[in-house]
Design an enzyme around this catalytic site. Structure first.
Site, PDB file in Angstrom:
ATOM      1  N   TYR A  60      76.658  99.929   1.152  1.00 36.01           N
ATOM      2  CA  TYR A  60      77.768 100.170   0.055  1.00 36.01           C
ATOM      3  C   TYR A  60      77.237  99.755  -1.345  1.00 36.01           C
ATOM      4  O   TYR A  60      78.042 100.591  -2.028  1.00 36.01           O
ATOM      5  CB  TYR A  60      79.152  99.884   0.556  1.00 36.01           C
ATOM      6  CG  TYR A  60      80.007  98.100   0.102  1.00 36.01           C
ATOM      7  CD1 TYR A  60      79.951  97.550  -0.985  1.00 36.01           C
ATOM      8  CD2 TYR A  60      79.599  97.071   1.068  1.00 36.01           C
ATOM      9  CE1 TYR A  60      80.360  96.321  -1.410  1.00 36.01           C
ATOM     10  CE2 TYR A  60      78.986  96.073   1.471  1.00 36.01           C
ATOM     11  CZ  TYR A  60      79.826  95.705  -0.225  1.00 36.01           C
ATOM     12  OH  TYR A  60      79.999  94.322  -0.973  1.00 36.01           O
ATOM     13  N   HIS A 154      88.604  98.095   9.807  1.00 37.46           N
ATOM     14  CA  HIS A 154      87.499  97.526   8.958  1.00 37.46           C
ATOM     15  C   HIS A 154      86.182  98.182   9.496  1.00 37.46           C
ATOM     16  O   HIS A 154      85.355  98.579   9.165  1.00 37.46           O
ATOM     17  CB  HIS A 154      87.666  96.197   8.531  1.00 37.46           C
ATOM     18  CG  HIS A 154      86.813  96.100   6.721  1.00 37.46           C
ATOM     19  ND1 HIS A 154      87.174  97.039   5.766  1.00 37.46           N
ATOM     20  CD2 HIS A 154      85.743  94.964   6.892  1.00 37.46           C
ATOM     21  CE1 HIS A 154      86.218  96.331   4.847  1.00 37.46           C
ATOM     22  NE2 HIS A 154      85.377  95.750   5.943  1.00 37.46           N
ATOM     23  N   TYR A 158      85.747  93.313  13.496  1.00 39.42           N
ATOM     24  CA  TYR A 158      87.752  93.008  13.400  1.00 39.42           C
ATOM     25  C   TYR A 158      88.212  93.794  13.815  1.00 39.42           C
ATOM     26  O   TYR A 158      89.679  94.564  13.403  1.00 39.42           O
ATOM     27  CB  TYR A 158      86.967  93.248  11.653  1.00 39.42           C
ATOM     28  CG  TYR A 158      86.202  92.477  10.948  1.00 39.42           C
ATOM     29  CD1 TYR A 158      86.174  91.684  11.655  1.00 39.42           C
ATOM     30  CD2 TYR A 158      85.717  92.964   9.527  1.00 39.42           C
ATOM     31  CE1 TYR A 158      84.586  90.518  10.599  1.00 39.42           C
ATOM     32  CE2 TYR A 158      84.632  92.034   9.257  1.00 39.42           C
ATOM     33  CZ  TYR A 158      84.616  90.745  10.135  1.00 39.42           C
ATOM     34  OH  TYR A 158      83.354  89.772   9.107  1.00 39.42           O
ATOM     35  N   ASP A 165      89.630  96.755   1.090  1.00 38.59           N
ATOM     36  CA  ASP A 165      88.198  96.444   0.444  1.00 38.59           C
ATOM     37  C   ASP A 165      88.022  98.334   1.418  1.00 38.59           C
ATOM     38  O   ASP A 165      87.040  99.539   1.012  1.00 38.59           O
ATOM     39  CB  ASP A 165      87.254  96.124   0.827  1.00 38.59           C
ATOM     40  CG  ASP A 165      87.441  94.149   1.080  1.00 38.59           C
ATOM     41  OD1 ASP A 165      88.276  94.180   0.854  1.00 38.59           O
ATOM     42  OD2 ASP A 165      86.608  93.604   0.690  1.00 38.59           O
ATOM     43  N   TRP A 239      88.626  97.061  -5.230  1.00 35.88           N
ATOM     44  CA  TRP A 239      88.154  97.693  -4.549  1.00 35.88           C
ATOM     45  C   TRP A 239      89.636  99.685  -4.219  1.00 35.88           C
ATOM     46  O   TRP A 239      89.421 100.434  -4.574  1.00 35.88           O
ATOM     47  CB  TRP A 239      87.926  97.600  -3.029  1.00 35.88           C
ATOM     48  CG  TRP A 239      86.833  97.264  -3.177  1.00 35.88           C
ATOM     49  CD1 TRP A 239      86.651  95.630  -2.454  1.00 35.88           C
ATOM     50  CD2 TRP A 239      85.249  97.492  -3.427  1.00 35.88           C
ATOM     51  NE1 TRP A 239      85.074  95.867  -2.513  1.00 35.88           N
ATOM     52  CE2 TRP A 239      84.872  96.487  -3.329  1.00 35.88           C
ATOM     53  CE3 TRP A 239      85.140  98.264  -4.369  1.00 35.88           C
ATOM     54  CZ2 TRP A 239      83.309  96.289  -3.473  1.00 35.88           C
ATOM     55  CZ3 TRP A 239      83.700  98.354  -5.030  1.00 35.88           C
ATOM     56  CH2 TRP A 239      82.289  97.698  -3.553  1.00 35.88           C
TER      57      TRP A 239
END
Length: 406
Positions: A60, A154, A158, A165, A239
């Protein structure tokens, strides 16, 4: 003997390269956005080397910086910036559209962010491999794990977690893909991501949004009642703020729920004004502990906030009075984080390298954790937003010059 020759050739090449780099200078007559792009290109001669990478990685951070560089290219027209971004795309994407190091089955929402700069690469090259890569990334969302309320996890590792984010990583790409491919049926889902994560992370005691939430409330870092993490981390909210101003470019004005997005964005602006450091105009690493012992003014969140505020004012999403907040923040960035060496190469200092929750080396997300993570210079998560914020500031100066000439 052949090995010795190869070794000598490599050493000579390295010496020539280092000499060439040492001779490169950045003119202080150029805008800050251009100066930072040129400085990064000197630090990282190959675009895959961005984010301190020793080997190829689809990441990213590359997308963040290269997208910012393409913005500078679009504004000032220096083709070497486009070629630099193109080199990463060409290195990472195979002819069939598969992407080096990308694994869809990992369901890591971070991996989608670099899809955004590919839209413009494809637009200008018309090479079908880039379209295939974009479609591959978009296909991840079709099967990406979700909570019952539709919020994307996410990462697969997770489960049940939404992080602020991740909205920037996934939903801005999602929105642009929907716009460019006339997928009007996707807009409600895009909007839902923004609103859902706000509901999960909002802290009514201070009006801020916490880093993340585990809706199953199973993680050790999660509050047993709300599932929220312990603090509002600066970059996470950075973000999130950037995600609003970028995604709103592509969401139709009549779309249901867009007004709710604007309400949340306006609350973010309100809180940023309230907690802005009065002396420097900057923001702290841990927002809900601003000014407390051990906390520090951090460059990635500060640049992200300034960019988001500048753009939100320009687009009419928030009141024009917030321009003063952005201007004060931008001046604070230049005064406190920007350093220039004898060759004009620009450095941005005091960025938190990384912060997260859970994982193998378990991160509880307490105050001590956030203020003790590594701090470094020229982190792409500060570099990219600084370029973007600078472009907004430069656009503002051009508008003022035109007005003054009339």
């Amino acid at each position: 003997m052949m090995n010795n020759l190869l070794c000598k050739t490599f050493v000579m090449g390295a010496l020539i390269c280092s000499t060439h780099l040492a001779a490169q200078k950045v003119s202080d007559k150029q805008p800050w956005s251009v100066r930072m792009v040129e400085s990064e290109m000197i630090r990282c001669p190959e675009s895959w080397q961005l984010d301190f990478q020793p080997k190829l990685k689809w990441d990213y951070c590359h997308g963040l910086e290269l997208q910012a560089m393409l913005d500078v290219y679009d504004t000032y027209g220096d083709k070497k910036m486009f070629d630099y971004a193109l080199a990463y795309a060409d290195t990472m994407i195979h002819k069939d559209g598969s992407i080096e190091t990308y694994k869809l089955h990992e369901y890591n929402i971070d991996r989608l962010n670099s899809g955004k700069f590919l839209f413009r690469i494809y637009e200008q090259t018309k090479d079908e491999k880039y379209k295939k890569a974009i479609d591959l990334l978009r296909s991840q969302l079709d099967t990406h794990p979700r909570n019952e309320d539709g919020g994307f996890w996410h990462k697969k590792i997770y489960p049940n977690q939404m992080w602020l984010d991740g909205i920037y990583m996934g939903s801005t790409f999602y929105a642009e893909y929907a716009f460019r491919n006339d997928r009007v049926q996707d807009y409600p889902d895009v909007v839902n991501q923004f609103i859902t994560v706000a509901r999960h992370t909002y802290d009514p005691k201070n009006g801020l949004y916490r880093h993340a939430c585990d809706v199953s409330r199973k993680e050790r870092w999660a509050d047993s009642v709300t599932g929220q993490s312990q603090h509002s981390w600066g970059r996470a909210m950075g973000w999130y703020a950037m995600a609003f101003v970028d995604a709103l470019d592509f969401i139709p004005k009549h779309e249901a729920g867009r007004d709710s997005m604007l309400v949340i964005l306006n609350n973010i602006a309100t809180q940023l004004k309230r907690i802005q450091d009065p002396k420097t105009g900057l923001w702290y690493q841990v927002l809900d502990k601003s000014g407390e012992k051990g906390n520090y003014l951090e460059s990635s969140c500060s640049t992200m906030f300034v960019y988001a505020l500048f753009k939100a004012v320009r687009k009419g999403y928030i009141d024009k009075s917030y321009l003063e907040v952005a201007l004060k923040g931008y001046k604070g960035i230049l005064d406190n984080f920007i350093e220039v060496d004898k060759d004009g190469v620009v450095t941005i200092t005091k960025a938190c390298a990384v912060a997260g929750l859970g994982g193998k080396d378990y991160r509880m997300g307490d105050y001590t954790y956030y203020i003790n993570e590594t701090i470094r210079s020229n982190d792409p998560k500060a570099v990219g937003p600084f370029i973007m914020a600078s472009l907004e500031w430069e656009r503002l100066q051009q508008v003022r010059e035109i007005v003054n000439q009339k």
